[in-house]
Design an enzyme around this catalytic site. Structure first.
Site, PDB file in Angstrom:
ATOM      1  N   ARG A  22      60.914  71.185 -18.050  1.00 59.92           N
ATOM      2  CA  ARG A  22      59.820  71.493 -17.122  1.00 59.92           C
ATOM      3  C   ARG A  22      60.017  72.899 -16.588  1.00 59.92           C
ATOM      4  O   ARG A  22      60.998  73.562 -16.907  1.00 59.92           O
ATOM      5  CB  ARG A  22      59.833  70.506 -15.960  1.00 59.92           C
ATOM      6  CG  ARG A  22      61.198  70.445 -15.259  1.00 59.92           C
ATOM      7  CD  ARG A  22      61.165  69.632 -14.005  1.00 59.92           C
ATOM      8  NE  ARG A  22      62.488  69.327 -13.490  1.00 59.92           N
ATOM      9  CZ  ARG A  22      63.253  70.145 -12.790  1.00 59.92           C
ATOM     10  NH1 ARG A  22      62.827  71.385 -12.554  1.00 59.92           N
ATOM     11  NH2 ARG A  22      64.440  69.774 -12.334  1.00 59.92           N
TER      12      ARG A  22
ATOM     13  N   GLU B  82      82.284  63.565 -16.443  1.00 57.97           N
ATOM     14  CA  GLU B  82      82.715  64.793 -17.093  1.00 57.97           C
ATOM     15  C   GLU B  82      83.747  65.520 -16.234  1.00 57.97           C
ATOM     16  O   GLU B  82      83.843  65.303 -15.019  1.00 57.97           O
ATOM     17  CB  GLU B  82      81.528  65.724 -17.388  1.00 57.97           C
ATOM     18  CG  GLU B  82      80.810  66.264 -16.192  1.00 57.97           C
ATOM     19  CD  GLU B  82      79.609  67.113 -16.579  1.00 57.97           C
ATOM     20  OE1 GLU B  82      79.086  66.940 -17.688  1.00 57.97           O
ATOM     21  OE2 GLU B  82      79.197  67.949 -15.761  1.00 57.97           O
TER      22      GLU B  82
ATOM     23  N   HIS C 171      75.401  70.278  -4.509  1.00 64.67           N
ATOM     24  CA  HIS C 171      74.699  70.339  -5.792  1.00 64.67           C
ATOM     25  C   HIS C 171      73.234  70.742  -5.656  1.00 64.67           C
ATOM     26  O   HIS C 171      72.500  70.732  -6.644  1.00 64.67           O
ATOM     27  CB  HIS C 171      74.788  69.000  -6.545  1.00 64.67           C
ATOM     28  CG  HIS C 171      76.189  68.512  -6.738  1.00 64.67           C
ATOM     29  ND1 HIS C 171      77.104  69.185  -7.521  1.00 64.67           N
ATOM     30  CD2 HIS C 171      76.833  67.430  -6.224  1.00 64.67           C
ATOM     31  CE1 HIS C 171      78.254  68.524  -7.492  1.00 64.67           C
ATOM     32  NE2 HIS C 171      78.126  67.475  -6.714  1.00 64.67           N
TER      33      HIS C 171
ATOM     34  N   LYS D 295      71.327  62.433 -20.149  1.00 63.63           N
ATOM     35  CA  LYS D 295      72.348  63.468 -20.280  1.00 63.63           C
ATOM     36  C   LYS D 295      73.392  63.137 -21.340  1.00 63.63           C
ATOM     37  O   LYS D 295      73.902  64.027 -22.025  1.00 63.63           O
ATOM     38  CB  LYS D 295      73.016  63.704 -18.924  1.00 63.63           C
ATOM     39  CG  LYS D 295      72.101  64.345 -17.893  1.00 63.63           C
ATOM     40  CD  LYS D 295      72.824  64.546 -16.582  1.00 63.63           C
ATOM     41  CE  LYS D 295      71.991  65.348 -15.604  1.00 63.63           C
ATOM     42  NZ  LYS D 295      70.718  64.733 -15.270  1.00 63.63           N
TER      43      LYS D 295
END
Length: 630
Positions: free
Chosen positions: A301, A200, A235, A116
């Site tokens: 994917r 973040e 999440h 990431k």
């Protein structure tokens, strides 16, 4: 076109791929572990190969065995599905090196988007907006803490190699950072073999918007519009839909254009999803604005929620994957793609919302899916939801001319479908879809958390539910049409209308003469005489015979038992320690998730039978807490 295909996956996605392959005349090969020897994907494939023991790390995650199975069966290509090895660049390269076709993006694209931190740097260079944060190589706890402090709380710790909600922790205050970091790193190392993280800024009113992209080997890249996956719990996506509510034409053009640029930046081939975070507070009513949407990550994917895109575009994304992998150009150009209607998907899991969403593995004795929806499943009645894998039972997708039509159709499906005796999240899904905020499109990823126990409360059967059970028994008691005069007949006395039934181990009396059942109740009688009644997505299973009680004395309320089979990954106490109510005692890893077991009250650890790294079965005593003296 590919002639034979090995599917390196299991469950509903393996069955989904088999269905399209069969339509295209492609021979399919399934792989399976010990736990999946009689699984639906094994039964549906043309051929199946055993690849190892039940744990995924000893079967589905061993690439060499999968490649060997493909060669042994003469398969030309390997489709990884999602999860497992689908985003493993080394496996993709090994498939190609073995002379097989990899149904997925180039290994270099997977590598570019797999981490990431590196992906965000690449996206920034490509002109794709990214969220502020720390992407540095210094992974010391001190540096990460200082960066989080500088960004300002709340922050999100994310595993750089993560996905599916794993390896992610929200931190609201500096003093909570250290523990959250350790937990995140541990889960990341276990799930992905990489404990590196990034930090973040956490958007307080975020919406999760993602764009389906597709590229071919001839240099073409198109988008198939956006999906909204904002309704999440920890999440993990719960409800997904397409298109996104509140998305105007200008914002759609901006976000979809950014997604195409992201794919082009890594020469992307195949199906991929570019995920964005949007500030839901940017416009009145939780709408969207082009300058308040930032890149999060790219999943290289097929996504779990891909059916909602298929439903609004009329495209079979698996067919596109197979055609592109065969070297064909994309079947359609951008101007040929359009949105038609609205689709919503719900993920039906074997889990108990009333007990913290603990997985509920076991045999499915009863499975009745209502009509009127697209159902993607990997199980049938008589199959078992294994404790070794994700406990998904099915994905349910409803499409309508507009969002409200799709929503009400999905609610209707939940009311008319039954699964048992496993606990499922069906009533939770019904409650989510029924929320006024959801119905009106006021979404953000914290909506479920704010609702709290209101979405997971388990109600006792109401008088109307009991009446429905009684009336169903009355209807089916004699098998005749003129049941009114025969039911409860007594010589020289008024007919008996009360029925003795058992539900959840309790004796209840149902008044079969009660009326006013209306249409929000659904009932059915199984062949074994079990009566099932559903209201607001919650099902009750009524029997005319008392349940058989299991032998043995009940454990005391201080006995901490393993809720399912799993592995102990952390023990936070020692025998003799004093503990406070809610204090973490043991962390169990099961069904790809960490589960914290906590003290039920203030007391002392009297017994400790948990060892880090040890495997435990369901019901094993791990800790015994005795109450401290007042």
């Amino acid at each position: 076109m590919i002639q034979s295909l090995l599917i390196a996956n299991r469950g509903e996605i393996a069955c989904r791929i088999i269905r399209t392959a069969r339509r295209l005349g492609i021979r399919t090969v399934a792989v399976y572990s010990d736990a999946d020897a009689r699984a639906l994907h094994v039964r549906e494939a043309d051929e199946a190969v055993h690849i190892g023991p039940s744990p995924a790390r000893e079967s589905y995650l061993i690439g060499d065995r999968i490649i060997a199975a493909a060669k042994a069966t003469g398969a030309q290509a390997i489709h990884p599905g999602y999860g497992f090895l689908s985003e493993n660049a080394a496996f993709a390269q090994a498939v190609i090196d073995a002379g097989l076709i990899w149904v997925g993006p180039n290994p270099a694209s997977i590598t570019a988007m797999g981490l990431k931190d590196a992906a965000k740097k690449l996206m920034s260079e490509a002109g794709v907006p990214v969220t502020p944060g720390y992407l540095g190589e210094d992974q010391s706890a001190e540096r990460l803490q200082s960066e989080a402090d500088a960004i300002g709380y709340p922050v999100l710790i994310k595993a750089v190699a993560g996905g599916g909600g794993k390896g992610m922790r929200r931190v609201d205050a500096p003093e909570a950072f250290a523990d959250a970091l350790l937990s995140c790193q541990r889960e990341a190392a276990s799930s992905f073999g990489n404990d590196q993280v990034l930090i973040e800024k956490y958007i307080l009113s975020p919406r999760h918007i993602e764009v389906q992209v597709f590229g071919d080997s001839h240099g073409q890249v198109v988008h198939l519009f956006e999906r909204d996956c904002s309704l999440q719990r920890r999440h993990q996506k719960v409800i997904e839909e397409a298109p996104a509510p509140g998305m105007d034409a200008a914002t759609r053009e901006a976000i979809c254009g950014a997604a195409v640029r992201a794919a082009q930046a890594v020469d992307y081939v195949g199906a991929g999803t570019v995920e964005f975070i949007a500030d839901a507070s940017a416009k009145e009513g939780g709408g969207l604005r082009a300058d308040r949407i930032w890149f999060m990550e790219m999943n290289t994917r097929l996504q779990v929620e891909h059916p909602v895109t298929e439903e609004i575009t009329g495209v079979d994304l698996v067919e596109w994957q197979l055609r592109v992998a065969s070297g064909e150009p994309l079947p359609k150009k951008q101007e040929q793609l359009s949105i038609n209607g609205h689709a919503i998907e719900a993920r039906l899991y074997a889990e108990d919302p009333a007990k913290g969403f603990l997985p509920s593995p076991g045999r499915i004795d009863r499975l009745l899916f209502d009509s009127g929806a697209r159902v993607e499943t990997g199980v049938e009645a008589g199959d078992t939801v294994s404790s070794f894998y994700d406990p998904m039972i099915a994905k349910v997708i409803c499409r309508g001319p507009d969002r409200e039509a799709a929503r009400t159709d999905l609610l209707r499906w939940l009311d008319g479908s039954f699964v048992g005796p496993l606990h499922t999240n069906k009533p939770f899904l019904h409650a989510c879809l029924s929320m006024a905020d959801f119905a009106e499109g006021r979404l953000d990823t914290g909506l479920i958390e704010r609702q709290g126990e209101a979405l997971t409360a388990v109600d006792c059967p109401s008088d109307r539910v009991l009446a429905a059970a009684g009336q169903r028994f009355r209807k089916d008691w004699t098998g005749r049409e003129d049941r009114e005069g025969l039911f409860g007949f007594r010589l020289n006395a008024a007919p008996k209308t009360h029925v003795d039934l058992f539900v959840d181990g309790r004796h209840v009396v149902a008044d079969a003469a009660s009326g006013d059942l209306r249409t929000d109740l659904r009932s059915a009688m199984e062949r074994d005489g079990t009566i099932i009644v559903t209201q607001a997505g919650q099902s009750w299973f009524f029997s005319q015979t008392p349940p058989v009680k299991a032998g043995g004395a009940a454990a005391s309320d201080g006995a901490i038992l393993s809720p399912m089979p799993g592995r102990i990954i952390a023990v936070a106490v020692a025998k003799g320690d004093r503990v406070a109510k809610g204090q973490k005692l043991v962390t169990l890893e099961a069904m790809k998730m960490e589960h914290s077991l906590t003290a039920p009250f203030d007391g002392v650890v009297a017994e400790l039978d948990a060892t880090e790294g040890g495997q435990v079965s369901e019901g094993t005593l791990l800790v015994l807490v005795e109450r401290g003296e007042d």
